[in-house]
Structure formats: C-alpha cells, structure tokens
Design a protein around this motif. Structure first.
Motif, PDB file in Angstrom:
ATOM      1  N   ASP A  29      -9.124 -12.171 -12.851  1.00 21.32           N
ATOM      2  CA  ASP A  29      -7.925 -12.688 -12.203  1.00 21.32           C
ATOM      3  C   ASP A  29      -7.152 -13.646 -13.099  1.00 21.32           C
ATOM      4  O   ASP A  29      -6.091 -14.111 -12.742  1.00 21.32           O
ATOM      5  CB  ASP A  29      -8.299 -13.415 -10.908  1.00 21.32           C
ATOM      6  N   GLY A 150       2.392  -1.199 -12.247  1.00 19.04           N
ATOM      7  CA  GLY A 150       1.515  -0.782 -11.163  1.00 19.04           C
ATOM      8  C   GLY A 150       2.152   0.374 -10.425  1.00 19.04           C
ATOM      9  O   GLY A 150       3.175   0.910 -10.846  1.00 19.04           O
ATOM     10  N   THR A 151       1.573   0.735  -9.300  1.00 19.11           N
ATOM     11  CA  THR A 151       2.125   1.846  -8.528  1.00 19.11           C
ATOM     12  C   THR A 151       2.844   1.380  -7.271  1.00 19.11           C
ATOM     13  O   THR A 151       3.551   2.147  -6.633  1.00 19.11           O
ATOM     14  CB  THR A 151       1.026   2.847  -8.124  1.00 19.11           C
ATOM     15  N   TYR A 154       1.691  -4.254  -4.372  1.00 21.70           N
ATOM     16  CA  TYR A 154       0.489  -5.073  -4.278  1.00 21.70           C
ATOM     17  C   TYR A 154      -0.542  -4.843  -5.381  1.00 21.70           C
ATOM     18  O   TYR A 154      -1.561  -5.489  -5.398  1.00 21.70           O
ATOM     19  CB  TYR A 154      -0.166  -4.885  -2.911  1.00 21.70           C
ATOM     20  N   ASP A 155      -0.281  -3.934  -6.289  1.00 22.00           N
ATOM     21  CA  ASP A 155      -1.263  -3.683  -7.355  1.00 22.00           C
ATOM     22  C   ASP A 155      -0.672  -3.894  -8.746  1.00 22.00           C
ATOM     23  O   ASP A 155      -1.129  -3.329  -9.718  1.00 22.00           O
ATOM     24  CB  ASP A 155      -1.826  -2.264  -7.241  1.00 22.00           C
ATOM     25  N   SER A 157      -0.034  -5.395 -12.304  1.00 23.73           N
ATOM     26  CA  SER A 157      -0.859  -6.087 -13.298  1.00 23.73           C
ATOM     27  C   SER A 157       0.033  -6.563 -14.437  1.00 23.73           C
ATOM     28  O   SER A 157       0.879  -5.814 -14.923  1.00 23.73           O
ATOM     29  CB  SER A 157      -1.916  -5.141 -13.872  1.00 23.73           C
TER      30      SER A 157
END
Length: 173
Positions: A29, A150-151, A154-155, A157
């Motif tokens: 993280d 990301g896709t 919420y994902d 990076s």
C-alpha cells in the motif's frame, strides 16, 4: 539431549533473519516510490504539452501527438495536457491524472486541482489527460501530475509522477 536443544536453536537462527528482512520491505500500500519517478512501464513516451492533435498514424490509425511539449507553462495558458504513447497492450484500461500544486505563490501545499482520465481500448496507441486553468488562475510555482492506471474507479494503481512549472506571463508582468 544435545540434539534436542540444538534443533530449536538452528531453526530460530535460520528464521529470525527472514523476519528482520521483512520489516524493511515496503508495504504493497506504500505508493511513495511512484512519487519521485516519471511514469514508465506501459508508456513508450509521456510529456506535458500545450495541446494535443489527432493525426493519421503510420499504420492508418489515428494517433494523438503533443503540441508544443514543455515542462514550463505561463499563467495565461488555458489548458495543460499530458500526452502519451503506449506500448502494445491486450486489454482495455483507464489512465488517470491527478493534478496538484506542489509549491505555489499564495497556494497551500498540495491542493488537488482536479483529475482527468481516459479509457483506452486495445487498438489505442496513444492518449491524453488534461486540466483547464482554475477559476482563480494558475498559481505561479511547481506542479505535479500523479498518473495511475486500472480498469475502474476503485482499482487504480500509481505508475509515476510528472512535474512542471507555471511562470508569470510577460503580459501580466
């Protein structure tokens, strides 16, 4: 008796260094490593620019190219772009930029000015994100754009940070 006592000592001496090394491994993280390096990986090139233009590419597909690439902009510029070219990829994904002032005249440290993102399809070879001049104007100073992929929402990076400067225009001097 000596063998029974020696076995736990040997195991302990082998395992303890492993735990000591784990303490120095950054957390998954922890995104500070991306704070000080330019975006790489999936980008073959990435620059800040005064604009972008869509042109017919080498393979008869549209390509987005930077107009007036620069790392310095004047405070009267209406919009700042991050234009990038991609290495080949085999799925769709989103590229996002989060724009903030690192150090600016009369501006608090690191206020988020805005975000922008673009969904890239498998056939896309290039793209851009941008931000328009804030209503209060561009504070003179140093800025950063934190790039992530990301896709979905919420994902995402982090993949790196671009930096640029805003200077006073000659007209406002």
């Amino acid at each position: 008796m000596k063998a029974v006592f020696a076995l736990p000592v040997v195991i302990y001496s082998l395992v303890l260094p492993c735990y000591a090394q784990m303490a120095s491994v950054p957390s998954l993280d922890d995104n500070s490593a991306f704070e000080n390096r330019p975006p790489g990986g999936l980008f073959s090139s990435i620059v800040t620019a005064h604009g972008q233009e869509m042109v017919m590419g080498e393979f008869r597909s549209f390509e987005i190219v930077p107009v007036k690439p620069s790392s310095t902009f004047t405070d009267d510029v209406p919009e700042i772009f991050v234009v990038f070219h991609l290495h080949q990829h085999d799925s769709e994904f989103r590229v996002s930029g989060r724009w903030s002032v690192e150090r600016g005249e009369g501006s608090p440290a690191n206020p988020i000015l805005g975000t922008d993102s673009m969904i890239l399809m498998t056939e896309d070879e290039s793209g851009y994100v941008s931000i328009t001049r804030p209503a209060f104007g561009w504070p003179i100073g140093q800025y950063k754009v934190e790039m992530s992929t990301g896709t979905g929402d919420y994902d995402m990076s982090p993949i790196g940070t671009l930096r640029f400067n805003v200077v006073r225009s000659k007209a406002s001097s």
